[in-house]
Design an enzyme around this catalytic site. Structure first.
Site, PDB file in Angstrom:
ATOM      1  N   ASN A 222      87.592 -30.056  40.855  1.00  0.00           N
ATOM      2  CA  ASN A 222      88.023 -29.430  39.601  1.00  0.00           C
ATOM      3  C   ASN A 222      87.656 -27.941  39.632  1.00  0.00           C
ATOM      4  O   ASN A 222      86.485 -27.587  39.803  1.00  0.00           O
ATOM      5  CB  ASN A 222      87.325 -30.152  38.436  1.00  0.00           C
TER       6      ASN A 222
ATOM      7  N   ARG B 150      93.605 -26.559  28.787  1.00  0.00           N
ATOM      8  CA  ARG B 150      93.184 -26.913  27.428  1.00  0.00           C
ATOM      9  C   ARG B 150      94.077 -26.232  26.405  1.00  0.00           C
ATOM     10  O   ARG B 150      94.634 -25.162  26.655  1.00  0.00           O
ATOM     11  CB  ARG B 150      91.725 -26.489  27.195  1.00  0.00           C
TER      12      ARG B 150
ATOM     13  N   GLU C 244      90.629 -43.152  34.664  1.00  0.00           N
ATOM     14  CA  GLU C 244      89.459 -42.451  35.196  1.00  0.00           C
ATOM     15  C   GLU C 244      88.308 -42.812  34.275  1.00  0.00           C
ATOM     16  O   GLU C 244      88.373 -42.565  33.063  1.00  0.00           O
ATOM     17  CB  GLU C 244      89.679 -40.930  35.221  1.00  0.00           C
TER      18      GLU C 244
ATOM     19  N   ARG D  38      90.878 -21.910  27.184  1.00  0.00           N
ATOM     20  CA  ARG D  38      89.596 -21.222  27.381  1.00  0.00           C
ATOM     21  C   ARG D  38      89.304 -20.927  28.851  1.00  0.00           C
ATOM     22  O   ARG D  38      88.511 -20.064  29.150  1.00  0.00           O
ATOM     23  CB  ARG D  38      88.440 -22.018  26.769  1.00  0.00           C
TER      24      ARG D  38
ATOM     25  N   HIS E  65      92.305 -28.497  34.206  1.00  0.00           N
ATOM     26  CA  HIS E  65      92.513 -28.904  32.814  1.00  0.00           C
ATOM     27  C   HIS E  65      93.088 -27.720  32.041  1.00  0.00           C
ATOM     28  O   HIS E  65      92.411 -26.707  31.856  1.00  0.00           O
ATOM     29  CB  HIS E  65      91.149 -29.330  32.244  1.00  0.00           C
TER      30      HIS E  65
ATOM     31  N   GLU F 123      94.864 -32.293  34.065  1.00  0.00           N
ATOM     32  CA  GLU F 123      94.294 -32.920  32.867  1.00  0.00           C
ATOM     33  C   GLU F 123      94.911 -32.267  31.630  1.00  0.00           C
ATOM     34  O   GLU F 123      94.926 -31.038  31.521  1.00  0.00           O
ATOM     35  CB  GLU F 123      92.782 -32.721  32.838  1.00  0.00           C
TER      36      GLU F 123
ATOM     37  N   HIS G  81      83.061 -36.947  35.795  1.00  0.00           N
ATOM     38  CA  HIS G  81      82.288 -36.258  34.759  1.00  0.00           C
ATOM     39  C   HIS G  81      80.784 -36.301  35.067  1.00  0.00           C
ATOM     40  O   HIS G  81      80.186 -37.362  35.128  1.00  0.00           O
ATOM     41  CB  HIS G  81      82.506 -36.829  33.356  1.00  0.00           C
TER      42      HIS G  81
ATOM     43  N   HIS H 225      85.989 -24.200  36.366  1.00  0.00           N
ATOM     44  CA  HIS H 225      84.862 -23.290  36.132  1.00  0.00           C
ATOM     45  C   HIS H 225      85.029 -21.938  36.814  1.00  0.00           C
ATOM     46  O   HIS H 225      84.381 -20.967  36.423  1.00  0.00           O
ATOM     47  CB  HIS H 225      83.544 -23.957  36.528  1.00  0.00           C
TER      48      HIS H 225
ATOM     49  N   THR I 132      84.644 -32.072  28.076  1.00  0.00           N
ATOM     50  CA  THR I 132      85.172 -33.338  27.545  1.00  0.00           C
ATOM     51  C   THR I 132      84.013 -34.303  27.302  1.00  0.00           C
ATOM     52  O   THR I 132      83.291 -34.652  28.217  1.00  0.00           O
ATOM     53  CB  THR I 132      86.162 -33.943  28.561  1.00  0.00           C
TER      54      THR I 132
END
Ligand code: PXP
Length: 243
Positions: free
Chosen positions: A11, A49, A155, A53, A47, A74, A191, A14, A105
Protein backbone atom coordinates in the site's frame (compact mmCIF):
# COMPACT_ATOMS: atom_id res chain seq x y z
CA UNK A 1 1.38 -30.63 0.28
CA UNK A 2 1.75 -27.29 2.01
CA UNK A 3 -0.68 -24.52 1.07
CA UNK A 4 0.83 -21.71 -1.02
CA UNK A 5 2.27 -18.69 0.73
CA UNK A 6 0.33 -15.42 0.65
CA UNK A 7 1.12 -12.82 -1.99
CA UNK A 8 2.08 -9.26 -0.96
CA UNK A 9 0.14 -6.13 -1.81
CA UNK A 10 2.13 -2.99 -0.98
CA UNK A 11 0.00 0.00 0.00
CA UNK A 12 1.59 3.25 -1.22
CA UNK A 13 -0.83 5.73 0.42
CA UNK A 14 1.71 6.94 2.94
CA UNK A 15 4.08 8.18 0.25
CA UNK A 16 1.24 10.40 -0.94
CA UNK A 17 0.57 11.48 2.66
CA UNK A 18 4.13 12.83 2.84
CA UNK A 19 3.72 14.61 -0.49
CA UNK A 20 0.38 16.15 0.49
CA UNK A 21 1.88 17.45 3.74
CA UNK A 22 3.63 20.03 1.56
CA UNK A 23 1.13 20.10 -1.32
CA UNK A 24 3.97 19.66 -3.82
CA UNK A 25 4.96 16.97 -6.30
CA UNK A 26 7.33 14.75 -4.28
CA UNK A 27 7.74 12.10 -3.01
CA UNK A 28 5.86 10.45 -5.85
CA UNK A 29 3.71 7.41 -4.93
CA UNK A 30 4.02 6.11 -8.50
CA UNK A 31 7.79 6.01 -8.13
CA UNK A 32 7.29 4.07 -4.88
CA UNK A 33 4.93 1.61 -6.56
CA UNK A 34 7.35 0.90 -9.39
CA UNK A 35 10.18 0.33 -6.90
CA UNK A 36 7.94 -2.00 -4.88
CA UNK A 37 7.23 -3.97 -8.04
CA UNK A 38 10.95 -4.27 -8.77
CA UNK A 39 11.42 -5.75 -5.30
CA UNK A 40 8.73 -8.38 -5.86
CA UNK A 41 5.41 -6.89 -4.76
CA UNK A 42 2.53 -8.84 -6.30
CA UNK A 43 -0.07 -6.07 -6.02
CA UNK A 44 -0.04 -2.34 -5.53
CA UNK A 45 -2.76 -1.20 -3.17
CA UNK A 46 -3.98 2.38 -2.93
CA UNK A 47 -6.94 4.08 -1.32
CA UNK A 48 -8.61 7.00 -3.08
CA UNK A 49 -10.37 8.57 -0.13
CA UNK A 50 -13.36 10.85 -0.52
CA UNK A 51 -11.41 13.69 1.15
CA UNK A 52 -8.36 13.06 -1.13
CA UNK A 53 -6.09 13.36 1.88
CA UNK A 54 -3.33 11.31 0.25
CA UNK A 55 -3.87 9.57 -3.11
CA UNK A 56 -5.26 11.87 -5.86
CA UNK A 57 -7.30 10.85 -8.91
CA UNK A 58 -4.33 11.50 -11.16
CA UNK A 59 -2.13 9.09 -9.16
CA UNK A 60 -4.57 6.27 -9.88
CA UNK A 61 -4.77 7.17 -13.58
CA UNK A 62 -0.98 7.37 -13.99
CA UNK A 63 -0.26 4.27 -11.96
CA UNK A 64 -2.67 2.21 -14.04
CA UNK A 65 -0.73 3.19 -17.16
CA UNK A 66 2.72 2.49 -15.73
CA UNK A 67 2.38 -0.47 -13.40
CA UNK A 68 3.31 -4.04 -14.31
CA UNK A 69 1.52 -5.92 -11.51
CA UNK A 70 -2.11 -5.75 -10.38
CA UNK A 71 -3.89 -2.76 -8.92
CA UNK A 72 -5.97 -3.21 -5.76
CA UNK A 73 -7.97 0.01 -5.45
CA UNK A 74 -9.60 0.67 -2.08
CA UNK A 75 -12.79 2.71 -2.31
CA UNK A 76 -15.71 3.67 -0.12
CA UNK A 77 -19.22 2.59 -1.03
CA UNK A 78 -20.16 5.79 -2.84
CA UNK A 79 -21.57 5.59 -6.37
CA UNK A 80 -19.14 8.28 -7.53
CA UNK A 81 -16.25 6.02 -6.47
CA UNK A 82 -17.71 3.02 -8.30
CA UNK A 83 -18.07 5.17 -11.43
CA UNK A 84 -14.41 6.19 -11.10
CA UNK A 85 -13.36 2.51 -10.82
CA UNK A 86 -15.28 1.68 -13.98
CA UNK A 87 -13.14 4.23 -15.85
CA UNK A 88 -9.86 3.03 -14.35
CA UNK A 89 -10.49 -0.73 -14.59
CA UNK A 90 -8.28 -1.87 -11.69
CA UNK A 91 -7.73 -5.61 -11.22
CA UNK A 92 -9.59 -5.45 -7.91
CA UNK A 93 -11.67 -2.99 -5.93
CA UNK A 94 -11.65 -3.45 -2.16
CA UNK A 95 -14.74 -1.79 -0.68
CA UNK A 96 -13.92 -0.19 2.67
CA UNK A 97 -15.82 1.88 5.21
CA UNK A 98 -14.78 5.50 5.37
CA UNK A 99 -15.19 8.06 8.08
CA UNK A 100 -13.77 11.54 7.60
CA UNK A 101 -12.59 11.89 11.21
CA UNK A 102 -10.56 8.66 11.29
CA UNK A 103 -6.76 8.59 11.05
CA UNK A 104 -6.91 5.31 9.12
CA UNK A 105 -9.62 2.73 8.29
CA UNK A 106 -10.83 1.80 11.74
CA UNK A 107 -13.02 -1.22 11.29
CA UNK A 108 -14.55 -3.44 8.67
CA UNK A 109 -17.56 -2.72 6.48
CA UNK A 110 -20.91 -3.50 8.04
CA UNK A 111 -22.05 -5.73 5.17
CA UNK A 112 -25.12 -6.89 7.09
CA UNK A 113 -26.41 -3.35 7.41
CA UNK A 114 -25.43 -2.20 3.93
CA UNK A 115 -26.19 -5.42 2.09
CA UNK A 116 -28.47 -3.93 -0.53
CA UNK A 117 -26.12 -1.12 -1.52
CA UNK A 118 -23.01 -3.31 -1.33
CA UNK A 119 -24.60 -6.07 -3.44
CA UNK A 120 -25.54 -3.48 -6.04
CA UNK A 121 -21.98 -2.13 -6.14
CA UNK A 122 -20.47 -5.61 -6.35
CA UNK A 123 -22.66 -6.46 -9.31
CA UNK A 124 -21.80 -3.19 -11.10
CA UNK A 125 -18.07 -3.83 -10.66
CA UNK A 126 -18.26 -7.52 -11.56
CA UNK A 127 -20.22 -6.63 -14.70
CA UNK A 128 -17.30 -4.37 -15.65
CA UNK A 129 -14.86 -7.27 -15.23
CA UNK A 130 -13.45 -5.84 -11.98
CA UNK A 131 -12.92 -8.24 -9.05
CA UNK A 132 -14.29 -7.14 -5.70
CA UNK A 133 -13.21 -7.78 -2.14
CA UNK A 134 -14.97 -6.57 0.99
CA UNK A 135 -12.91 -5.34 3.94
CA UNK A 136 -14.62 -6.85 6.98
CA UNK A 137 -13.94 -7.78 10.57
CA UNK A 138 -13.24 -11.48 11.21
CA UNK A 139 -16.85 -12.20 12.12
CA UNK A 140 -18.89 -15.14 10.82
CA UNK A 141 -22.06 -13.08 10.40
CA UNK A 142 -20.23 -10.54 8.26
CA UNK A 143 -18.68 -13.39 6.25
CA UNK A 144 -22.14 -14.89 5.67
CA UNK A 145 -23.39 -11.51 4.48
CA UNK A 146 -20.33 -11.08 2.22
CA UNK A 147 -21.21 -14.39 0.53
CA UNK A 148 -24.62 -13.00 -0.40
CA UNK A 149 -23.23 -9.93 -2.15
CA UNK A 150 -21.64 -11.82 -5.02
CA UNK A 151 -18.10 -10.69 -4.04
CA UNK A 152 -15.65 -13.53 -4.47
CA UNK A 153 -13.15 -12.23 -1.91
CA UNK A 154 -12.91 -10.64 1.50
CA UNK A 155 -10.09 -8.86 3.27
CA UNK A 156 -10.09 -9.55 6.99
CA UNK A 157 -9.22 -6.60 9.22
CA UNK A 158 -6.20 -7.59 11.30
CA UNK A 159 -6.22 -4.48 13.51
CA UNK A 160 -7.12 -6.36 16.71
CA UNK A 161 -4.24 -8.79 16.14
CA UNK A 162 -1.90 -5.88 15.43
CA UNK A 163 -2.98 -4.02 18.57
CA UNK A 164 -3.08 -6.91 21.03
CA UNK A 165 -0.89 -9.67 19.57
CA UNK A 166 -2.61 -12.45 21.51
CA UNK A 167 -3.18 -16.08 20.57
CA UNK A 168 -6.92 -15.39 20.87
CA UNK A 169 -6.76 -12.71 18.17
CA UNK A 170 -4.70 -15.00 15.96
CA UNK A 171 -7.23 -17.82 16.45
CA UNK A 172 -10.04 -15.45 15.43
CA UNK A 173 -8.24 -14.70 12.14
CA UNK A 174 -7.51 -18.41 11.57
CA UNK A 175 -11.09 -19.49 12.25
CA UNK A 176 -12.53 -16.71 10.10
CA UNK A 177 -10.18 -17.67 7.24
CA UNK A 178 -11.17 -21.35 7.43
CA UNK A 179 -14.86 -20.44 7.63
CA UNK A 180 -14.69 -18.06 4.65
CA UNK A 181 -12.66 -20.56 2.61
CA UNK A 182 -15.28 -23.23 3.37
CA UNK A 183 -17.87 -20.89 1.86
CA UNK A 184 -15.75 -20.53 -1.29
CA UNK A 185 -14.39 -17.04 -0.57
CA UNK A 186 -10.85 -15.90 -1.34
CA UNK A 187 -9.36 -14.49 1.87
CA UNK A 188 -6.92 -11.59 2.09
CA UNK A 189 -5.79 -9.95 5.33
CA UNK A 190 -4.58 -6.45 6.12
CA UNK A 191 -4.22 -3.57 8.51
CA UNK A 192 -1.50 -2.96 11.06
CA UNK A 193 0.72 -5.80 9.88
CA UNK A 194 4.42 -5.14 10.40
CA UNK A 195 7.82 -6.86 10.50
CA UNK A 196 7.18 -8.14 14.03
CA UNK A 197 3.63 -9.46 13.75
CA UNK A 198 3.33 -10.65 10.14
CA UNK A 199 4.73 -14.18 10.38
CA UNK A 200 1.95 -15.91 12.35
CA UNK A 201 -0.63 -14.31 10.05
CA UNK A 202 1.26 -15.24 6.88
CA UNK A 203 1.43 -18.83 8.17
CA UNK A 204 -2.37 -19.18 8.34
CA UNK A 205 -3.50 -21.66 5.70
CA UNK A 206 -5.91 -20.37 3.10
CA UNK A 207 -4.79 -16.75 2.76
CA UNK A 208 -4.28 -15.41 -0.74
CA UNK A 209 -2.80 -11.97 -0.09
CA UNK A 210 -1.57 -9.68 2.66
CA UNK A 211 -1.93 -5.92 2.22
CA UNK A 212 0.68 -3.90 4.07
CA UNK A 213 1.34 -0.18 3.93
CA UNK A 214 2.45 1.81 6.93
CA UNK A 215 5.16 -0.57 8.17
CA UNK A 216 6.78 -0.93 4.76
CA UNK A 217 6.79 2.78 3.94
CA UNK A 218 8.04 3.62 7.45
CA UNK A 219 10.94 1.18 7.09
CA UNK A 220 11.66 2.49 3.61
CA UNK A 221 12.60 5.86 5.11
CA UNK A 222 15.71 4.13 6.48
CA UNK A 223 16.32 1.28 4.04
CA UNK A 224 14.74 2.36 0.76
CA UNK A 225 11.57 0.80 -0.61
CA UNK A 226 13.14 -2.11 -2.45
CA UNK A 227 14.87 -3.38 0.69
CA UNK A 228 11.76 -2.79 2.83
CA UNK A 229 9.61 -4.80 0.41
CA UNK A 230 12.09 -7.63 0.01
CA UNK A 231 12.54 -7.92 3.79
CA UNK A 232 8.76 -8.27 4.14
CA UNK A 233 8.61 -10.88 1.37
CA UNK A 234 11.37 -12.82 3.12
CA UNK A 235 9.31 -12.94 6.34
CA UNK A 236 6.21 -14.10 4.47
CA UNK A 237 8.14 -16.76 2.60
CA UNK A 238 9.66 -18.20 5.77
CA UNK A 239 6.45 -17.99 7.79
CA UNK A 240 5.35 -21.59 7.28
CA UNK A 241 8.76 -23.13 7.87
CA UNK A 242 9.02 -21.55 11.35
CA UNK A 243 5.36 -22.00 12.31
N1 PXP B 1 -6.05 -3.03 3.91
C1 PXP B 1 -7.00 -2.06 3.99
C2 PXP B 1 -8.36 -2.38 3.48
C3 PXP B 1 -6.70 -0.78 4.50
O1 PXP B 1 -7.66 0.15 4.56
C4 PXP B 1 -5.38 -0.51 4.92
C5 PXP B 1 -5.04 0.85 5.45
O2 PXP B 1 -5.11 1.78 4.43
C6 PXP B 1 -4.43 -1.53 4.79
C7 PXP B 1 -4.79 -2.78 4.32
C8 PXP B 1 -2.99 -1.32 5.15
O3 PXP B 1 -2.87 -1.04 6.51
P1 PXP B 1 -1.48 -0.59 7.09
O4 PXP B 1 -1.13 0.71 6.48
O5 PXP B 1 -1.74 -0.53 8.56
O6 PXP B 1 -0.48 -1.67 6.73
Amino acid sequence: MQNPLPLLGVNIDHVATLRQARQINYPDPIHAALQAELAGADFITLHLREDRRHIQDNDVIQLKQLMQTKMNLELSTQQIMIDFAKKIQPYNVCLVPENRQEITTEGGLDVIRGIKQITNMCSQLLNYGINVSLFIDPDTKQIDAACETGAKAIELHSGEWANNNTQDELAILKDATAYANSKGLIVNIGHGLNYHNVKPVAAIDGITELNIGHAIIARAVFTGIQRAVSDMIQLIQTSKSTK
